[in-house]
Design an enzyme around this catalytic site. Structure first.
Site, PDB file in Angstrom:
ATOM      1  N   HIS A  79       8.361  -9.682   1.459  1.00 55.96           N
ATOM      2  CA  HIS A  79       8.351  -8.153   0.890  1.00 55.96           C
ATOM      3  C   HIS A  79       7.614  -6.561   1.646  1.00 55.96           C
ATOM      4  CE1 HIS A  79       9.020  -5.859  -3.265  1.00 55.96           C
ATOM      5  NE2 HIS A  79       9.668  -5.161  -2.149  1.00 55.96           N
ATOM      6  N   ASP A 124       9.109  -6.166 -10.029  1.00 56.52           N
ATOM      7  CA  ASP A 124       8.275  -6.910  -8.772  1.00 56.52           C
ATOM      8  C   ASP A 124       7.389  -7.274  -9.472  1.00 56.52           C
ATOM      9  OD1 ASP A 124       6.969  -8.836  -7.130  1.00 56.52           O
ATOM     10  OD2 ASP A 124       6.777  -6.566  -5.686  1.00 56.52           O
ATOM     11  N   HIS A 155       4.975  -8.758  -8.535  1.00 54.75           N
ATOM     12  CA  HIS A 155       3.709  -7.770  -8.110  1.00 54.75           C
ATOM     13  C   HIS A 155       3.783  -6.757  -7.467  1.00 54.75           C
ATOM     14  CE1 HIS A 155       4.485 -12.668  -6.560  1.00 54.75           C
ATOM     15  NE2 HIS A 155       3.162 -12.674  -7.069  1.00 54.75           N
ATOM     16  N   ASP A 177       1.637  -5.487  -4.656  1.00 54.91           N
ATOM     17  CA  ASP A 177       2.272  -5.409  -3.530  1.00 54.91           C
ATOM     18  C   ASP A 177       1.694  -3.791  -3.007  1.00 54.91           C
ATOM     19  OD1 ASP A 177       3.473  -8.039  -3.260  1.00 54.91           O
ATOM     20  OD2 ASP A 177       5.512  -6.421  -2.721  1.00 54.91           O
ATOM     21  N   HIS A 217       3.143  -8.843   3.322  1.00 56.52           N
ATOM     22  CA  HIS A 217       3.761  -8.648   2.246  1.00 56.52           C
ATOM     23  C   HIS A 217       2.928  -8.124   0.695  1.00 56.52           C
ATOM     24  CE1 HIS A 217       3.704 -13.340   0.684  1.00 56.52           C
ATOM     25  NE2 HIS A 217       2.271 -12.322   0.442  1.00 56.52           N
ATOM     26  N   ASP A 234      11.900  -7.866  -5.917  1.00 57.17           N
ATOM     27  CA  ASP A 234      12.081  -8.730  -5.043  1.00 57.17           C
ATOM     28  C   ASP A 234      12.345  -9.238  -6.057  1.00 57.17           C
ATOM     29  OD1 ASP A 234       9.883 -11.113  -4.983  1.00 57.17           O
ATOM     30  OD2 ASP A 234       8.157  -9.291  -3.732  1.00 57.17           O
ATOM     31  N   ASP A 237      11.014 -12.780  -6.760  1.00 56.12           N
ATOM     32  CA  ASP A 237      10.145 -12.961  -7.899  1.00 56.12           C
ATOM     33  C   ASP A 237      10.050 -12.610  -9.000  1.00 56.12           C
ATOM     34  OD1 ASP A 237       7.787 -11.518  -7.410  1.00 56.12           O
ATOM     35  OD2 ASP A 237       6.978 -12.258  -5.756  1.00 56.12           O
ATOM     36  N   GLU A 259      12.200 -11.463  -0.583  1.00 55.39           N
ATOM     37  CA  GLU A 259      11.694 -12.809  -0.578  1.00 55.39           C
ATOM     38  C   GLU A 259      12.428 -13.579  -1.157  1.00 55.39           C
ATOM     39  OE1 GLU A 259       8.350 -13.682  -0.215  1.00 55.39           O
ATOM     40  OE2 GLU A 259       7.656 -11.371   0.073  1.00 55.39           O
TER      41      GLU A 259
END
Length: 310
Positions: free
Chosen positions: A104, A130, A132, A134, A147, A234, A236, A279
């Site tokens: 990412h 996402d 996360h 980031d 990332h 992303d 994930d 990702e």
């Protein structure tokens, strides 16, 4: 009627694909193979592939473990500069630009380029889907993984090599950005986004209110941007059972059967100026579930743009 060279064309139905075949910015390098696996799968679907051109291929096969934090940051800065230039060119050429990653860190370069292409009309907004945030900088990151830094860089915080891609200005305004599905992050990231007043739709809120209502609010936020908005996904962010092909799975995520129509809603909006899918780690993709989801997203996008959806 011809358009000025700095004026993006919105009505071309074709997708312009860019690849970021790199896993250099995190612990696991398997995401570097994501673009090639996706392109190979796409080539077996000629009805879909004929509406797509591959405009850029950025590649670095080195793993983070081989070079360490400082060299990884320098390498990502160089890769991001090339990707930013290619993304800007793709946006100005017409058609709809789509980035396939890779880790990412790609977001820093890709959205810098898209933002710069549309700058004559003003700022763009961004929907960031996402698990996360980031939103680390090199000073707050516990591990040096780049990332984990792209959103902070796009907001103007972090290493000057990433914040200054194509121009010294911040690429995104905090009040025109929102995160969806967030559930795995460090306190330093949350503190930065809270200080900037970036709207975060944590996964608990998505579950309690429903994705459709969250998207209503998200579109109101990013719709403030005069030059349109982008979508970064992303993978994930999705429930690992639905999309296992990622390097850093996080449980209790967005369900793919709800996210697919949600993404279609965002991408059908004629204010949408770009899509990033990052990702994808094929080595973890049980039964090809993640790849199938990606192909479905792109198939919907091609179909809707060909139909002139608004």
């Amino acid at each position: 009627m011809s358009l000025p060279m700095n004026s993006p064309v919105f009505d071309a139905p074709a997708l312009r694909m860019l690849a970021y075949a790199c896993g250099i910015a995190g612990q696991f390098a398997g995401s570097r193979d994501g673009p090639s696996v996706f392109r190979e799968a796409l080539s077996t679907l000629p009805a879909l592939a004929r509406d797509i051109s591959w405009d850029s291929w950025i590649e670095d096969s080195r793993p983070f473990s081989q070079i360490g934090p400082q060299e990884a940051l320098r390498a990502v800065t160089g890769l991001a500069a090339g990707l930013a230039a290619d993304a800007r060119a793709a946006a100005l050429r017409g058609g709809f630009p789509v980035l396939i990653g890779g880790d990412h860190s790609a977001a820093a370069g890709y959205w810098s380029g898209i933002a710069q292409a549309h700058q004559p009309r003003g700022d763009i907004g961004l929907v960031w889907i996402d698990a996360h945030m980031d939103s680390h900088t090199p000073f707050t990151s516990p591990n040096g993984y780049v990332h984990g830094m792209p959103l902070a860089a796009l907001l103007g915080h972090g290493d000057p090599g990433l914040t200054g891609l194509l121009s010294p200005r911040a690429k995104l305004r905090p009040d025109r950005v929102c995160l969806i599905g967030t559930r795995d992050f460090e306190p330093e990231e949350a503190a930065l986004l809270r200080t900037l007043d970036v709207r975060v739709f944590y996964m608990g809120e998505v579950r309690s209110r429903g994705l459709e209502r969250v998207l209503d609010d998200a579109l109101e936020i990013v719709g403030r941007a005069p030059a349109g908005f982008g979508v970064t996904l992303d993978l994930d962010g999705i429930e690992p059972g639905d999309a296992p092909g990622v390097s850093t799975p996080s449980p209790n995520g967005l369900r793919s059967d709800a996210l697919l129509p949600g993404l279609r809603r965002l991408l059908r909006d004629r204010r949408c100026v770009g899509l990033e899918i990052s990702e994808f780690n094929p080595s973890e993709d049980k039964d090809g579930r993640t790849l199938d989801f990606m192909l479905a997203v792109v198939a919907n996008l091609v179909r809707d743009r060909a139909a002139g959806a608004s």
